[in-house]
Design a protein around this motif. Sequence first.
Motif, PDB file in Angstrom:
ATOM      1  N   ALA A  61      11.064  -7.311  -7.732  1.00 46.92           N
ATOM      2  CA  ALA A  61      10.508  -7.091  -6.389  1.00 46.92           C
ATOM      3  C   ALA A  61       9.641  -5.837  -6.358  1.00 46.92           C
ATOM      4  CB  ALA A  61      11.635  -6.992  -5.360  1.00 46.92           C
ATOM      5  N   VAL A  62      10.092  -4.771  -7.019  1.00 51.21           N
ATOM      6  CA  VAL A  62       9.297  -3.534  -7.096  1.00 51.21           C
ATOM      7  C   VAL A  62       7.989  -3.816  -7.823  1.00 51.21           C
ATOM      8  CG1 VAL A  62       9.172  -1.214  -8.108  1.00 51.21           C
ATOM      9  CG2 VAL A  62      11.247  -1.949  -6.914  1.00 51.21           C
ATOM     10  N   GLN A  63       8.043  -4.550  -8.918  1.00 45.95           N
ATOM     11  CA  GLN A  63       6.828  -4.870  -9.667  1.00 45.95           C
ATOM     12  C   GLN A  63       5.856  -5.681  -8.813  1.00 45.95           C
ATOM     13  OE1 GLN A  63       8.595  -6.714 -13.156  1.00 45.95           O
ATOM     14  NE2 GLN A  63       8.269  -4.846 -14.355  1.00 45.95           N
ATOM     15  N   GLU A  64       6.369  -6.649  -8.071  1.00 46.66           N
ATOM     16  CA  GLU A  64       5.515  -7.459  -7.201  1.00 46.66           C
ATOM     17  C   GLU A  64       4.893  -6.591  -6.105  1.00 46.66           C
ATOM     18  OE1 GLU A  64       3.277 -10.526  -6.397  1.00 46.66           O
ATOM     19  OE2 GLU A  64       4.679 -10.467  -8.074  1.00 46.66           O
ATOM     20  N   PHE A  65       5.685  -5.681  -5.528  1.00 47.38           N
ATOM     21  CA  PHE A  65       5.153  -4.744  -4.529  1.00 47.38           C
ATOM     22  C   PHE A  65       4.053  -3.896  -5.156  1.00 47.38           C
ATOM     23  CE2 PHE A  65       5.063  -0.492  -2.697  1.00 47.38           C
ATOM     24  CZ  PHE A  65       4.742  -0.791  -1.381  1.00 47.38           C
ATOM     25  N   GLN A  66       4.294  -3.355  -6.329  1.00 47.20           N
ATOM     26  CA  GLN A  66       3.301  -2.522  -7.002  1.00 47.20           C
ATOM     27  C   GLN A  66       2.018  -3.307  -7.263  1.00 47.20           C
ATOM     28  OE1 GLN A  66       5.902  -1.330 -10.251  1.00 47.20           O
ATOM     29  NE2 GLN A  66       6.120   0.742  -9.392  1.00 47.20           N
ATOM     30  N   ARG A  67       2.144  -4.541  -7.735  1.00 46.92           N
ATOM     31  CA  ARG A  67       0.956  -5.385  -7.964  1.00 46.92           C
ATOM     32  C   ARG A  67       0.175  -5.591  -6.668  1.00 46.92           C
ATOM     33  NH1 ARG A  67       4.338  -8.563 -10.576  1.00 46.92           N
ATOM     34  NH2 ARG A  67       4.295  -8.130 -12.771  1.00 46.92           N
ATOM     35  N   SER A  68       0.912  -5.842  -5.580  1.00 47.05           N
ATOM     36  CA  SER A  68       0.258  -6.129  -4.293  1.00 47.05           C
ATOM     37  C   SER A  68      -0.499  -4.928  -3.742  1.00 47.05           C
ATOM     38  CB  SER A  68       1.294  -6.604  -3.268  1.00 47.05           C
ATOM     39  OG  SER A  68       2.062  -5.526  -2.770  1.00 47.05           O
ATOM     40  N   LEU A  71      -0.934  -0.695  -7.694  1.00 49.25           N
ATOM     41  CA  LEU A  71      -0.300   0.454  -8.340  1.00 49.25           C
ATOM     42  C   LEU A  71      -0.016   0.113  -9.795  1.00 49.25           C
ATOM     43  CD1 LEU A  71       2.320   1.207  -5.538  1.00 49.25           C
ATOM     44  CD2 LEU A  71       0.274   2.545  -6.043  1.00 49.25           C
ATOM     45  N   ALA A  72       0.278   1.116 -10.594  1.00 48.61           N
ATOM     46  CA  ALA A  72       0.734   0.869 -11.964  1.00 48.61           C
ATOM     47  C   ALA A  72       2.049   0.098 -11.865  1.00 48.61           C
ATOM     48  CB  ALA A  72       0.938   2.180 -12.708  1.00 48.61           C
ATOM     49  N   VAL A  73       2.131  -1.013 -12.574  1.00 52.13           N
ATOM     50  CA  VAL A  73       3.300  -1.883 -12.485  1.00 52.13           C
ATOM     51  C   VAL A  73       4.286  -1.498 -13.580  1.00 52.13           C
ATOM     52  CG1 VAL A  73       4.114  -4.273 -12.569  1.00 52.13           C
ATOM     53  CG2 VAL A  73       1.898  -3.736 -11.527  1.00 52.13           C
ATOM     54  N   ASP A  74       5.303  -0.693 -13.195  1.00 48.19           N
ATOM     55  CA  ASP A  74       6.313  -0.279 -14.167  1.00 48.19           C
ATOM     56  C   ASP A  74       7.726  -0.623 -13.714  1.00 48.19           C
ATOM     57  OD1 ASP A  74       6.795   1.596 -12.197  1.00 48.19           O
ATOM     58  OD2 ASP A  74       6.343   3.337 -13.442  1.00 48.19           O
ATOM     59  N   GLY A  75       7.884  -1.150 -12.500  1.00 46.90           N
ATOM     60  CA  GLY A  75       9.199  -1.568 -12.026  1.00 46.90           C
ATOM     61  C   GLY A  75      10.118  -0.435 -11.629  1.00 46.90           C
ATOM     62  N   THR A  76       9.603   0.791 -11.576  1.00 45.17           N
ATOM     63  CA  THR A  76      10.393   1.921 -11.098  1.00 45.17           C
ATOM     64  C   THR A  76       9.743   2.476  -9.837  1.00 45.17           C
ATOM     65  OG1 THR A  76       9.214   3.588 -12.390  1.00 45.17           O
ATOM     66  CG2 THR A  76      11.105   2.535 -13.449  1.00 45.17           C
ATOM     67  N   VAL A  77      10.518   3.204  -9.053  1.00 43.66           N
ATOM     68  CA  VAL A  77       9.996   3.798  -7.825  1.00 43.66           C
ATOM     69  C   VAL A  77       9.881   5.300  -8.040  1.00 43.66           C
ATOM     70  CG1 VAL A  77      10.347   4.117  -5.354  1.00 43.66           C
ATOM     71  CG2 VAL A  77      11.028   1.966  -6.446  1.00 43.66           C
ATOM     72  N   GLY A  78       8.672   5.719  -8.412  1.00 43.95           N
ATOM     73  CA  GLY A  78       8.349   7.124  -8.560  1.00 43.95           C
ATOM     74  C   GLY A  78       7.630   7.609  -7.322  1.00 43.95           C
ATOM     75  N   THR A  81       4.720   5.176  -5.759  1.00 44.73           N
ATOM     76  CA  THR A  81       5.291   3.949  -5.192  1.00 44.73           C
ATOM     77  C   THR A  81       6.080   4.277  -3.930  1.00 44.73           C
ATOM     78  OG1 THR A  81       5.361   2.862  -7.355  1.00 44.73           O
ATOM     79  CG2 THR A  81       6.816   1.981  -5.649  1.00 44.73           C
ATOM     80  N   LYS A  82       6.793   5.388  -3.949  1.00 40.26           N
ATOM     81  CA  LYS A  82       7.582   5.812  -2.786  1.00 40.26           C
ATOM     82  C   LYS A  82       6.666   6.053  -1.580  1.00 40.26           C
ATOM     83  CE  LYS A  82      10.487   9.020  -3.868  1.00 40.26           C
ATOM     84  NZ  LYS A  82      11.217  10.292  -4.049  1.00 40.26           N
ATOM     85  N   VAL A  83       5.580   6.774  -1.783  1.00 42.12           N
ATOM     86  CA  VAL A  83       4.653   7.066  -0.680  1.00 42.12           C
ATOM     87  C   VAL A  83       4.070   5.769  -0.122  1.00 42.12           C
ATOM     88  CG1 VAL A  83       2.414   8.096  -0.128  1.00 42.12           C
ATOM     89  CG2 VAL A  83       4.081   9.403  -1.417  1.00 42.12           C
ATOM     90  N   ILE A  84       3.696   4.846  -1.007  1.00 41.99           N
ATOM     91  CA  ILE A  84       3.106   3.584  -0.543  1.00 41.99           C
ATOM     92  C   ILE A  84       4.160   2.716   0.157  1.00 41.99           C
ATOM     93  CG2 ILE A  84       1.835   1.518  -1.241  1.00 41.99           C
ATOM     94  CD1 ILE A  84       0.235   4.186  -1.421  1.00 41.99           C
TER      95      ILE A  84
END
Length: 107
Positions: A61-68, A71-78, A81-84
């Motif tokens: 789900a994090v990776q899909e959010f990052q793709r959408s 963002l860099a798709v790494d599957g972690t919330v740094g 990703t947190k700000v977005i």
Amino acid sequence: VEPRWTRETWIPWRDFAELPPILAPGHRGEGVAWLQATLESLGFLSAADRSGVFDEATRDAVQEFQRSRSLAVDGTVGPLTKVILYQSLPELAIPRLVPVSRNEELG
């Protein structure tokens, strides 16, 4: 200000959910519960996948959010990703700078 501007900008922001610096697979606890609820509210995770553990479903789900969000798709919330994520939630209104014409008065 313009003549002295070095093109470096610092942006203060609030960590609304007080998450750890990075959320990654294997983590558990309140931060992961918040992340899963947020991903569900944004349509990236089903309610059935809210386990309280940063598992494979959460990573996907994090990776899909990052793709959408391009963002860099790494599957972690740094930090980014947190700000977005915060920016994506209507209840967390983030102040924005907007261009204003010189003739327009700020209120």
